[in-house]
Scaffold this active site. Structure first.
Site, PDB file in Angstrom:
ATOM      1  N   ASN A 156      56.033  38.724  71.897  1.00 14.31           N
ATOM      2  CA  ASN A 156      57.014  37.649  71.737  1.00 14.31           C
ATOM      3  C   ASN A 156      57.983  37.529  72.910  1.00 14.31           C
ATOM      4  O   ASN A 156      58.502  36.457  73.188  1.00 14.31           O
ATOM      5  CB  ASN A 156      57.806  37.832  70.435  1.00 14.31           C
ATOM      6  CG  ASN A 156      58.224  39.262  70.196  1.00 14.31           C
ATOM      7  OD1 ASN A 156      57.406  40.177  70.194  1.00 14.31           O
ATOM      8  ND2 ASN A 156      59.508  39.466  70.013  1.00 14.31           N
ATOM      9  N   GLN A 183      52.740  35.296  67.380  1.00 13.43           N
ATOM     10  CA  GLN A 183      53.049  34.422  68.514  1.00 13.43           C
ATOM     11  C   GLN A 183      51.824  33.702  69.041  1.00 13.43           C
ATOM     12  O   GLN A 183      51.933  32.756  69.816  1.00 13.43           O
ATOM     13  CB  GLN A 183      53.686  35.231  69.648  1.00 13.43           C
ATOM     14  CG  GLN A 183      55.074  35.734  69.344  1.00 13.43           C
ATOM     15  CD  GLN A 183      56.088  34.606  69.205  1.00 13.43           C
ATOM     16  OE1 GLN A 183      55.864  33.469  69.646  1.00 13.43           O
ATOM     17  NE2 GLN A 183      57.225  34.892  68.571  1.00 13.43           N
ATOM     18  N   ALA A 206      54.371  30.923  59.589  1.00 10.18           N
ATOM     19  CA  ALA A 206      54.298  29.462  59.735  1.00 10.18           C
ATOM     20  C   ALA A 206      55.336  28.909  60.713  1.00 10.18           C
ATOM     21  O   ALA A 206      55.064  27.943  61.428  1.00 10.18           O
ATOM     22  CB  ALA A 206      54.490  28.804  58.366  1.00 10.18           C
ATOM     23  N   THR A 249      56.167  34.054  42.064  1.00  8.67           N
ATOM     24  CA  THR A 249      55.775  32.643  42.022  1.00  8.67           C
ATOM     25  C   THR A 249      55.718  32.088  43.436  1.00  8.67           C
ATOM     26  O   THR A 249      56.633  32.284  44.241  1.00  8.67           O
ATOM     27  CB  THR A 249      56.787  31.848  41.166  1.00  8.67           C
ATOM     28  OG1 THR A 249      56.785  32.435  39.873  1.00  8.67           O
ATOM     29  CG2 THR A 249      56.409  30.384  41.060  1.00  8.67           C
ATOM     30  N   CYS A 263      71.286  41.567  71.392  1.00  7.25           N
ATOM     31  CA  CYS A 263      72.735  41.483  71.160  1.00  7.25           C
ATOM     32  C   CYS A 263      73.025  40.918  69.775  1.00  7.25           C
ATOM     33  O   CYS A 263      74.058  41.190  69.192  1.00  7.25           O
ATOM     34  CB  CYS A 263      73.422  40.669  72.234  1.00  7.25           C
ATOM     35  SG  CYS A 263      72.700  39.070  72.500  1.00  7.25           S
TER      36      CYS A 263
END
Ligand code: PLP
Length: 514
Positions: free
Chosen positions: A166, A194, A215, A252, A341
């Site tokens: 990433n 990614q 997603a 659910t 940070c």
């Protein structure tokens, strides 16, 4: 008169322009996804576990979405389990596999450049006795396959290797990783979060056992993830309860999010077709940044086949990332830093450190991640702003090094200390003496209470949020703004003597309604 209008228009363009270059953090929802989700939210609220028509309709939508996800990753639909996020997928896979094999087998081999949802789960498993070893990577983050071959032994039950990182975008040869693992009877988990929508995914061809997806990284909603579990690979549920997801994940189903995930996967082929355009925009970006700052260092692999088409990690020697990001934010440009940070710690990114960057270089590194909505004008605007900043044409926020924050500054009557830490950090740590606490999410509500005739010292936990707020205050006409570099975390570490003596003294909580 005309010139005035022109200047005013320029002002509006500059300050209203939003250029989002942080698509690895999250992506905007596509129109197709939004339409599908709106339909689901409006009409399909029946519980998928109910047997009557409305329930069956919802259950049908979930199965449709499952098929779409399976198509996008080249899996069979019954191998796809919906989760709430990829963090859950990674947790579920790692904990389930460890529970299955440990203590008969004890070892997981991973890489030092995994996402925190893997890193911190591995750290937890270590506390339970699992042995975790990290295969070294080279200066571009490529897993050293020869080392991996030596490390995987009969005691290894899992090799866990992120497909595309990433922060730098480096892509691993996951087929080769799987071959090495298989030769010793180990299973393979790969974090594909990614990669989906940026490079082709084929979990069957790669022969991996587990793969995680999310997603919101491919123009779908937040709150929907998936875990691929190869048929026959062991898996025990992470969440216990109802029989949803074939008894493998109770709770659910979030129908609209799952529908959104499925809709996003329908667009994967389209996204892959856009990859070339994004790749050439990235090349242009690199070229411009090299012209602007010839000593910049590209941390992402430069070969197209080894890096996500949209991701660029770049170090600007001598330029602190927090100041640069704050200024970019001030001009409406969103990028991210290679340091955590936001977690409230002044700790450089473990990924950048693993590829050999010093703490200092990591603090001079930003990540730029393009999306299919990024235009050539966005790149031109962004690079122009960087050029102006580096040439000193944009007024800076002053930076105060933590070691310089001494009693003279803390007790200076001309200094107004502004604490923009979130509430949880305030509970954990006492703040600077004489500070004025405000809600960092609504700084605009306190503007009237901030002095124009004093120096304002802004601080947050790690120095990232405060620099954004510093630039915001500058935009609001406060001229004397200083940001505490590295935030409270850095000051606590560098000046523990002063922290012990003064922290928490004489703090004022400002009232937003005044
Ligand atoms: N893995 C990688 C590589 C990621 O980039 C992210 C999100 O940033 C995750 C896992 C976690 O995904 P989620 O936000 O769905 O929990």
């Amino acid at each position: 008169m005309e010139i005035k209008y022109f200047e005013f228009a320029k002002y509006l363009i500059r300050f209203n322009r939003q250029v989002y270059l942080d698509h690895n953090a999250t992506t905007p929802i596509s129109d197709h996804v939004r339409n599908k989700m709106n339909q689901a939210l409006k009409y399909h609220y029946g519980n998928p576990s109910s047997f009557y028509g409305m329930g069956r309709k919802s259950a049908g939508l979930i199965e449709e979405a499952r098929q779409n996800v399976a198509n996008a990753i080249h899996a069979d639909p019954y191998e796809v389990i919906f989760t709430a996020c990829a963090t859950e997928s990674n947790n579920a896979a790692l904990k389930s596999v460890a529970a299955h094999f440990y203590p008969q087998k004890k070892k997981i081999i991973s890489t030092p450049i995994e996402h925190p949802s893997v890193m911190n789960t591995l750290a937890y498993l270590e506390t339970q006795g699992v042995v975790v070893e990290f295969c070294p990577v080279d200066d571009k983050g490529r897993v050293q396959l020869a080392e991996l071959e030596k490390m995987v032994d009969e005691d290894t039950f899992l090799v866990c290797c992120i497909l595309a990182n990433n922060e730098t975008g480096v892509i691993q040869d996951i087929k080769a990783v799987t071959k090495i693992a298989r030769a010793r009877g180990a299973l393979v988990l790969t974090d594909c979060v990614q990669a989906l929508g940026k490079i082709p995914i084929d979990v069957h061809d790669w022969d991996v056992d587990y793969a995680s997806f999310s997603a919101h990284k491919l123009y779908g909603p937040k709150g929907a993830g998936a875990l691929f579990v190869k048929q026959g690979s062991p898996f025990t549920p992470f969440l216990h309860g109802g029989h949803q997801e074939s008894g493998l994940r109770a709770g659910t189903e979030s129908i609209h999010n799952i529908v959104g995930f499925g809709a996003a996967c329908q667009e994967v082929d389209k996204l892959l077709k856009h990859a070339g355009r994004i790749q050439s925009l990235k090349r242009r970006l690199i070229q411009r940044l090299k012209e602007i700052k010839p000593d910049c260092v590209i941390n992402s692999p430069e070969a197209d086949s080894e890096c996500l088409p949209n991701t660029l990690s770049i170090t600007f020697p001598g330029v602190e990332n927090s100041g640069l990001m704050g200024m970019l934010d001030y001009r409406g440009i969103a990028v991210s830093a290679g340091s955590a940070c936001s977690t409230g710690e002044d700790t450089p990114s473990h990924v950048l450190k693993a590829i050999g960057l010093s703490d200092q270089a990591a603090r001079e590194t930003i990540r730029i991640s393009l999306g299919h909505d990024t235009s050539a004008r966005d790149i031109q605007y962004m690079t122009q702003v960087v050029e102006d900043y580096l040439a000193g044409r944009i007024s800076f926020v002053n930076m105060l090094a933590p070691a310089q924050l001494n009693e003279t500054i803390l007790f200076n009557k001309d200094m107004f200390i502004l604490d923009v830490r979130p509430p949880d950090d305030r509970k954990r740590f006492k703040g600077l003496p004489n500070a004025h606490e405000v809600n960092p999410l609504h700084v605009e509500q306190y503007l009237k209470q901030l002095p124009h005739d004093k120096q304002i010292l802004v601080y947050c936990p790690g120095g990232g949020l405060s620099v954004m707020i510093s630039y915001y205050l500058k935009a609001k006409g406060f001229k004397r703004i200083t940001n505490l570099r590295g935030g409270l975390d850095a000051w606590r570490k560098r000046r523990s003597d002063l922290y012990e003596k003064y922290a928490g003294q004489n703090v004022t909580v400002l009232d937003p309604d005044l």
